[in-house]
Scaffold this motif. Structure first.
Motif, mmCIF file in Angstrom:
data_model
loop_
_atom_site.group_PDB
_atom_site.id
_atom_site.type_symbol
_atom_site.label_atom_id
_atom_site.label_comp_id
_atom_site.label_asym_id
_atom_site.label_seq_id
_atom_site.Cartn_x
_atom_site.Cartn_y
_atom_site.Cartn_z
ATOM 1 N N MET A 152 -17.138 -5.477 -11.022
ATOM 2 C CA MET A 152 -16.174 -5.356 -9.944
ATOM 3 C C MET A 152 -16.928 -4.934 -8.697
ATOM 4 N N GLY A 153 -16.583 -5.523 -7.572
ATOM 5 C CA GLY A 153 -17.273 -5.229 -6.325
ATOM 6 C C GLY A 153 -17.007 -3.822 -5.829
ATOM 7 N N ASN A 154 -17.834 -3.366 -4.887
ATOM 8 C CA ASN A 154 -17.687 -2.030 -4.330
ATOM 9 C C ASN A 154 -16.629 -1.966 -3.252
ATOM 10 N N ASN A 155 -16.100 -3.084 -2.817
ATOM 11 C CA ASN A 155 -15.132 -3.060 -1.728
ATOM 12 C C ASN A 155 -13.697 -3.131 -2.238
ATOM 13 N N MET A 156 -13.428 -2.408 -3.323
ATOM 14 C CA MET A 156 -12.057 -2.302 -3.801
ATOM 15 C C MET A 156 -11.326 -1.323 -2.889
ATOM 16 N N LYS A 157 -10.071 -1.608 -2.657
ATOM 17 C CA LYS A 157 -9.249 -0.754 -1.800
ATOM 18 C C LYS A 157 -8.425 0.180 -2.679
ATOM 19 N N GLN A 158 -8.387 1.480 -2.310
ATOM 20 C CA GLN A 158 -7.630 2.435 -3.105
ATOM 21 C C GLN A 158 -6.154 2.054 -3.136
ATOM 22 N N PHE A 159 -5.552 2.236 -4.293
ATOM 23 C CA PHE A 159 -4.142 1.939 -4.515
ATOM 24 C C PHE A 159 -3.274 2.750 -3.565
ATOM 25 N N ASN A 160 -2.192 2.133 -3.122
ATOM 26 C CA ASN A 160 -1.196 2.782 -2.282
ATOM 27 C C ASN A 160 0.147 2.222 -2.733
ATOM 28 N N LEU A 161 1.058 3.095 -3.128
ATOM 29 C CA LEU A 161 2.323 2.637 -3.687
ATOM 30 C C LEU A 161 3.100 1.739 -2.735
ATOM 31 N N GLN A 162 3.151 2.089 -1.453
ATOM 32 C CA GLN A 162 3.906 1.269 -0.494
ATOM 33 C C GLN A 162 3.317 -0.140 -0.382
ATOM 34 N N GLU A 163 1.989 -0.240 -0.352
ATOM 35 C CA GLU A 163 1.347 -1.565 -0.312
ATOM 36 C C GLU A 163 1.635 -2.347 -1.590
ATOM 37 N N TYR A 164 1.612 -1.651 -2.721
ATOM 38 C CA TYR A 164 1.902 -2.331 -3.988
ATOM 39 C C TYR A 164 3.338 -2.862 -3.997
ATOM 40 N N LEU A 165 4.280 -2.042 -3.549
ATOM 41 C CA LEU A 165 5.678 -2.474 -3.538
ATOM 42 C C LEU A 165 5.902 -3.661 -2.606
ATOM 43 N N ALA A 166 5.110 -3.741 -1.529
ATOM 44 C CA ALA A 166 5.215 -4.878 -0.606
ATOM 45 C C ALA A 166 4.659 -6.156 -1.230
ATOM 46 N N ASN A 167 3.730 -6.028 -2.189
ATOM 47 C CA ASN A 167 3.119 -7.193 -2.836
ATOM 48 C C ASN A 167 2.818 -6.854 -4.300
ATOM 49 N N PRO A 168 3.851 -6.788 -5.159
ATOM 50 C CA PRO A 168 3.640 -6.373 -6.540
ATOM 51 C C PRO A 168 2.841 -7.356 -7.399
ATOM 52 N N SER A 169 2.570 -8.539 -6.897
ATOM 53 C CA SER A 169 1.757 -9.484 -7.666
ATOM 54 C C SER A 169 0.254 -9.246 -7.476
ATOM 55 N N ARG A 170 -0.099 -8.370 -6.554
ATOM 56 C CA ARG A 170 -1.520 -8.075 -6.304
ATOM 57 C C ARG A 170 -2.120 -7.381 -7.522
ATOM 58 N N GLN A 171 -3.311 -7.817 -7.928
ATOM 59 C CA GLN A 171 -3.968 -7.273 -9.123
ATOM 60 C C GLN A 171 -4.412 -5.832 -8.890
ATOM 61 N N VAL A 172 -4.077 -4.967 -9.840
ATOM 62 C CA VAL A 172 -4.464 -3.555 -9.807
ATOM 63 C C VAL A 172 -5.475 -3.329 -10.922
ATOM 64 N N VAL A 173 -6.523 -2.546 -10.618
ATOM 65 C CA VAL A 173 -7.567 -2.244 -11.593
ATOM 66 C C VAL A 173 -7.916 -0.761 -11.519
ATOM 67 N N THR A 174 -8.620 -0.287 -12.540
ATOM 68 C CA THR A 174 -9.128 1.080 -12.513
ATOM 69 C C THR A 174 -10.425 1.111 -11.723
ATOM 70 N N ARG A 175 -10.886 2.318 -11.443
ATOM 71 C CA ARG A 175 -12.153 2.486 -10.718
ATOM 72 C C ARG A 175 -13.290 1.754 -11.427
ATOM 73 N N ASP A 176 -13.254 1.715 -12.758
ATOM 74 C CA ASP A 176 -14.333 1.048 -13.503
ATOM 75 C C ASP A 176 -14.019 -0.418 -13.811
ATOM 76 N N GLY A 177 -12.962 -0.984 -13.181
ATOM 77 C CA GLY A 177 -12.736 -2.425 -13.233
ATOM 78 C C GLY A 177 -11.797 -2.937 -14.301
ATOM 79 N N ARG A 178 -11.172 -2.072 -15.084
ATOM 80 C CA ARG A 178 -10.243 -2.548 -16.109
ATOM 81 C C ARG A 178 -8.898 -2.919 -15.475
ATOM 82 N N LYS A 179 -8.298 -4.000 -15.954
ATOM 83 C CA LYS A 179 -7.008 -4.447 -15.428
ATOM 84 C C LYS A 179 -5.907 -3.458 -15.800
ATOM 85 N N VAL A 180 -4.940 -3.324 -14.879
ATOM 86 C CA VAL A 180 -3.815 -2.419 -15.086
ATOM 87 C C VAL A 180 -2.515 -3.181 -14.850
ATOM 88 N N ARG A 181 -1.565 -2.995 -15.755
ATOM 89 C CA ARG A 181 -0.221 -3.536 -15.561
ATOM 90 C C ARG A 181 0.673 -2.360 -15.197
#
Length: 124
Positions: free
Chosen positions: A1-30
């Motif tokens: 996973m690249g170093n330019n991951m953006k920290q999660f923000n609930l409001q941004e997620y709610l605006a685009n819930p299809s955006r892929q979320v991952v952990t700091r070490d790159g594991r996928k999160v549902r």
């Protein structure tokens, strides 16, 4: 996973819930829910390979007692296009076939190119 991951923000997620979320070490999160009855950790997520769901704060920090590697981030979007390299490069196509079709149909003045190449970049 690249170093330019953006920290999660609930409001941004709610605006685009299809955006892929991952952990700091790159594991996928549902994300299971975003309104859990805990004002400090209202987000519940299932981490791939994890045995149980994890609670998160609105900024993606894992519930106290968890290690930082579980904190949430937005995965960068990998954009892939096919380009034609020539004197005045200005075209990108979704597939190699589209780029090659353009070359076949282009007039001789436009065909002063070197090759068709794959172009990739990450977007936040």
């Amino acid at each position: 996973m690249g170093n330019n991951m953006k920290q999660f923000n609930l409001q941004e997620y709610l605006a685009n819930p299809s955006r892929q979320v991952v952990t700091r070490d790159g594991r996928k999160v549902r994300i299971i829910c975003t309104d859990f009855d805990n004002p400090d950790y209202p987000v519940i997520g299932e981490i791939k390979g994890h045995k149980w769901p994890v609670s998160f704060a609105i900024n993606g920090e894992a519930i106290k007692g968890r290690q930082m590697h579980c904190d949430l981030f937005f995965a960068p979007t990998i954009v892939k296009r096919w380009g034609i390299v020539y004197r005045k490069a200005e075209r990108l196509y979704d597939t190699r076939e589209q780029a090659e079709k353009w070359m076949e149909e282009a007039d001789e003045g436009e065909k002063k190119f070197c090759s068709v190449c794959k172009v990739e970049w990450e977007e936040e």
